[in-house]
Design a protein around this motif. Structure first.
Motif, PDB file in Angstrom:
ATOM      1  N   VAL A   1      85.656  31.249  35.084  1.00  0.00           N
ATOM      2  CA  VAL A   1      86.594  31.204  33.962  1.00  0.00           C
ATOM      3  C   VAL A   1      87.130  29.717  33.888  1.00  0.00           C
ATOM      4  O   VAL A   1      87.893  29.355  33.051  1.00  0.00           O
ATOM      5  CB  VAL A   1      87.818  32.109  33.834  1.00  0.00           C
ATOM      6  N   TYR A   2      86.873  28.903  34.994  1.00  0.00           N
ATOM      7  CA  TYR A   2      87.496  27.698  34.835  1.00  0.00           C
ATOM      8  C   TYR A   2      86.548  26.665  34.210  1.00  0.00           C
ATOM      9  O   TYR A   2      85.309  26.648  34.157  1.00  0.00           O
ATOM     10  CB  TYR A   2      87.421  26.929  36.308  1.00  0.00           C
ATOM     11  N   LYS A   3      87.150  26.067  33.115  1.00  0.00           N
ATOM     12  CA  LYS A   3      86.532  24.913  32.353  1.00  0.00           C
ATOM     13  C   LYS A   3      86.711  23.419  32.609  1.00  0.00           C
ATOM     14  O   LYS A   3      86.295  22.563  31.882  1.00  0.00           O
ATOM     15  CB  LYS A   3      86.726  25.404  30.871  1.00  0.00           C
ATOM     16  N   GLY A   4      87.692  23.320  33.308  1.00  0.00           N
ATOM     17  CA  GLY A   4      88.106  21.884  33.713  1.00  0.00           C
ATOM     18  C   GLY A   4      89.347  21.534  32.821  1.00  0.00           C
ATOM     19  O   GLY A   4      89.464  22.284  31.842  1.00  0.00           O
ATOM     20  N   GLY A   5      90.005  20.489  33.397  1.00  0.00           N
ATOM     21  CA  GLY A   5      91.114  20.335  32.468  1.00  0.00           C
ATOM     22  C   GLY A   5      90.646  19.346  31.229  1.00  0.00           C
ATOM     23  O   GLY A   5      89.483  19.008  31.375  1.00  0.00           O
TER      24      GLY A   5
ATOM     25  N   LYS B   1      99.836  20.786  45.542  1.00  0.00           N
ATOM     26  CA  LYS B   1      98.384  20.369  45.398  1.00  0.00           C
ATOM     27  C   LYS B   1      97.435  21.406  46.000  1.00  0.00           C
ATOM     28  O   LYS B   1      96.414  21.890  45.454  1.00  0.00           O
ATOM     29  CB  LYS B   1      98.077  19.152  46.060  1.00  0.00           C
ATOM     30  N   GLU B   2      98.068  22.096  47.284  1.00  0.00           N
ATOM     31  CA  GLU B   2      97.033  22.855  47.641  1.00  0.00           C
ATOM     32  C   GLU B   2      97.035  24.517  46.857  1.00  0.00           C
ATOM     33  O   GLU B   2      95.909  24.847  46.643  1.00  0.00           O
ATOM     34  CB  GLU B   2      97.545  23.390  49.230  1.00  0.00           C
ATOM     35  N   ARG B   3      98.095  24.720  46.365  1.00  0.00           N
ATOM     36  CA  ARG B   3      98.118  25.909  45.412  1.00  0.00           C
ATOM     37  C   ARG B   3      97.419  25.617  44.270  1.00  0.00           C
ATOM     38  O   ARG B   3      96.482  26.394  43.678  1.00  0.00           O
ATOM     39  CB  ARG B   3      99.664  26.198  44.995  1.00  0.00           C
ATOM     40  N   GLN B   4      97.437  24.331  43.592  1.00  0.00           N
ATOM     41  CA  GLN B   4      96.574  24.013  42.269  1.00  0.00           C
ATOM     42  C   GLN B   4      94.915  24.044  42.988  1.00  0.00           C
ATOM     43  O   GLN B   4      94.277  24.625  42.038  1.00  0.00           O
ATOM     44  CB  GLN B   4      97.013  22.505  41.840  1.00  0.00           C
ATOM     45  N   LYS B   5      94.535  23.417  43.929  1.00  0.00           N
ATOM     46  CA  LYS B   5      93.381  23.525  44.448  1.00  0.00           C
ATOM     47  C   LYS B   5      92.811  24.948  44.608  1.00  0.00           C
ATOM     48  O   LYS B   5      91.540  25.328  44.231  1.00  0.00           O
ATOM     49  CB  LYS B   5      92.970  22.631  45.849  1.00  0.00           C
ATOM     50  N   ASP B   6      93.762  25.931  45.234  1.00  0.00           N
ATOM     51  CA  ASP B   6      93.257  27.207  45.425  1.00  0.00           C
ATOM     52  C   ASP B   6      93.113  27.941  43.967  1.00  0.00           C
ATOM     53  O   ASP B   6      92.308  28.757  44.021  1.00  0.00           O
ATOM     54  CB  ASP B   6      94.242  28.241  46.172  1.00  0.00           C
ATOM     55  N   GLY B   7      94.057  27.731  43.026  1.00  0.00           N
ATOM     56  CA  GLY B   7      93.826  28.425  41.730  1.00  0.00           C
ATOM     57  C   GLY B   7      92.617  27.922  41.043  1.00  0.00           C
ATOM     58  O   GLY B   7      91.834  28.808  40.404  1.00  0.00           O
ATOM     59  N   ILE B   8      92.280  26.707  41.246  1.00  0.00           N
ATOM     60  CA  ILE B   8      91.053  26.027  40.545  1.00  0.00           C
ATOM     61  C   ILE B   8      89.896  26.945  41.256  1.00  0.00           C
ATOM     62  O   ILE B   8      88.821  27.187  40.461  1.00  0.00           O
ATOM     63  CB  ILE B   8      90.904  24.525  40.667  1.00  0.00           C
ATOM     64  N   GLU B   9      89.763  26.732  42.593  1.00  0.00           N
ATOM     65  CA  GLU B   9      88.734  27.642  43.276  1.00  0.00           C
ATOM     66  C   GLU B   9      88.580  28.983  42.866  1.00  0.00           C
ATOM     67  O   GLU B   9      87.326  29.449  42.599  1.00  0.00           O
ATOM     68  CB  GLU B   9      88.917  27.469  44.894  1.00  0.00           C
ATOM     69  N   ARG B  10      89.565  29.665  42.790  1.00  0.00           N
ATOM     70  CA  ARG B  10      89.660  31.060  42.294  1.00  0.00           C
ATOM     71  C   ARG B  10      88.806  31.152  40.950  1.00  0.00           C
ATOM     72  O   ARG B  10      88.167  32.022  40.410  1.00  0.00           O
ATOM     73  CB  ARG B  10      90.809  31.878  42.264  1.00  0.00           C
ATOM     74  N   ALA B  11      89.476  30.336  39.894  1.00  0.00           N
ATOM     75  CA  ALA B  11      89.020  30.268  38.637  1.00  0.00           C
ATOM     76  C   ALA B  11      87.563  30.024  38.492  1.00  0.00           C
ATOM     77  O   ALA B  11      86.881  30.541  37.816  1.00  0.00           O
ATOM     78  CB  ALA B  11      89.720  29.384  37.731  1.00  0.00           C
ATOM     79  N   LYS B  12      87.035  29.179  39.339  1.00  0.00           N
ATOM     80  CA  LYS B  12      85.696  28.649  39.410  1.00  0.00           C
ATOM     81  C   LYS B  12      84.702  29.815  39.916  1.00  0.00           C
ATOM     82  O   LYS B  12      83.754  30.070  39.251  1.00  0.00           O
ATOM     83  CB  LYS B  12      85.434  27.448  40.307  1.00  0.00           C
ATOM     84  N   GLN B  13      85.266  30.679  40.917  1.00  0.00           N
ATOM     85  CA  GLN B  13      84.655  31.776  41.318  1.00  0.00           C
ATOM     86  C   GLN B  13      84.397  32.683  40.268  1.00  0.00           C
ATOM     87  O   GLN B  13      83.463  33.545  40.251  1.00  0.00           O
ATOM     88  CB  GLN B  13      85.250  32.256  42.819  1.00  0.00           C
ATOM     89  N   ALA B  14      85.408  32.859  39.640  1.00  0.00           N
ATOM     90  CA  ALA B  14      85.756  33.894  38.495  1.00  0.00           C
ATOM     91  C   ALA B  14      84.577  33.389  37.123  1.00  0.00           C
ATOM     92  O   ALA B  14      84.901  34.086  36.297  1.00  0.00           O
ATOM     93  CB  ALA B  14      86.958  34.295  38.125  1.00  0.00           C
TER      94      ALA B  14
END
Length: 187
Positions: free
Chosen positions: A137-141, A122-135
C-alpha cells in the motif's frame, strides 16, 4: 542587553504562532523564525543571522531546546559560539540558562534527549514505511517542491539562498535538486 527570540518548526505546514507569542510574552525583541528542519544547521539562515549579530550580554531565548536543534553537537556548538561572544542561551520549557554551570549540564542532557527522540522518530517512520511496502500500500511520498522550477530559478542566475527562501526549503535541498540526488526522494 537584548533578549533575542528564535522560533523554528520543521515544515511549511506547521505553525510558529505559539512559539512567537511565548517569546513576545518573555520580552524578546527581535524574534527571528524559520520553517526548516532542526536536524542540522544547514539552511537555517535566521539562526545564522542571530549568531552573527548577537553581542556580549545578549541572550538567545528558545521555547524548547529541540527548537534550537535536535543534534547534541550542534546545540553544544551554538552554546560555545554564544560563550565566545559573551552571550547566553535560555530555554523556557523547562527553564534552563547557560548563565550557570548547572544549566550547561542540563542543556547537554536535554540535547542528548532531543537527538535520541529524533532517532526514534526516524526509526518509527522507517518501520511504518516497511510495513506499508510489505502490505503493498506504500506509494511513496509526494514531492512538495517542483524540482524543475527550482532548477529553472538557478539557471536564471538566482542565488541558492534566494531559491531556497522562495520554495521554503534549505540551501542544501536546492543543491541536492540541482545535483539530481533527489530523483525519488520527497522533499
Amino acid at each position: 542587553m537584548a533578549r533575542i527570540g528564535y522560533a523554528r518548526v520543521s515544515s511549511q505546514d506547521q505553525d510558529l504562532e505559539v512559539q512567537i507569542e511565548r517569546l513576545e510574552a518573555e520580552g524578546c525583541k527581535p524574534i527571528r523564525s524559520e520553517k526548516v528542519s532542526g536536524a542540522s544547521r544547514d539552511g537555517r539562515d535566521e539562526l545564522a543571522a542571530i549568531l552573527d549579530f548577537i553581542r556580549e550580554g545578549d541572550e538567545l531565548v528558545v521555547v524548547r531546546l529541540d527548537r534550537l536543534g535536535r543534534d547534541t553537537r550542534d546545540v553544544l556548538n551554538i552554546v560555545h559560539e554564544l560563550d565566545q561572544r559573551g552571550a547566553f542561551l535560555t530555554v523556557l520549557d523547562p527553564h534552563v540558562s547557560t548563565r550557570g554551570e548547572p544549566g550547561r549540564i542540563v542543556l547537554t542532557v536535554l540535547g542528548m534527549v532531543a537527538q535520541m527522540e529524533r532517532r526514534f522518530i526516524k526509526e518509527r517512520q522507517k518501520d511504518g514505511i516497511e510495513r506499508a511496502k510489505q502490505a503493498k500500500v506504500y506509494k511513496g511520498g509526494t514531492r512538495r517542491v517542483d524540482h524543475e522550477a527550482v532548477k529553472a530559478m538557478c539557471a536564471e542566475g538566482k542565488k541558492k539562498s534566494e531559491v531556497a527562501k522562495a520554495f521554503g526549503i534549505s540551501r542544501m535541498h536546492v543543491w541536492r535538486i540541482i545535483k539530481g540526488e533527489e530523483a525519488d526522494v520527497t522533499g
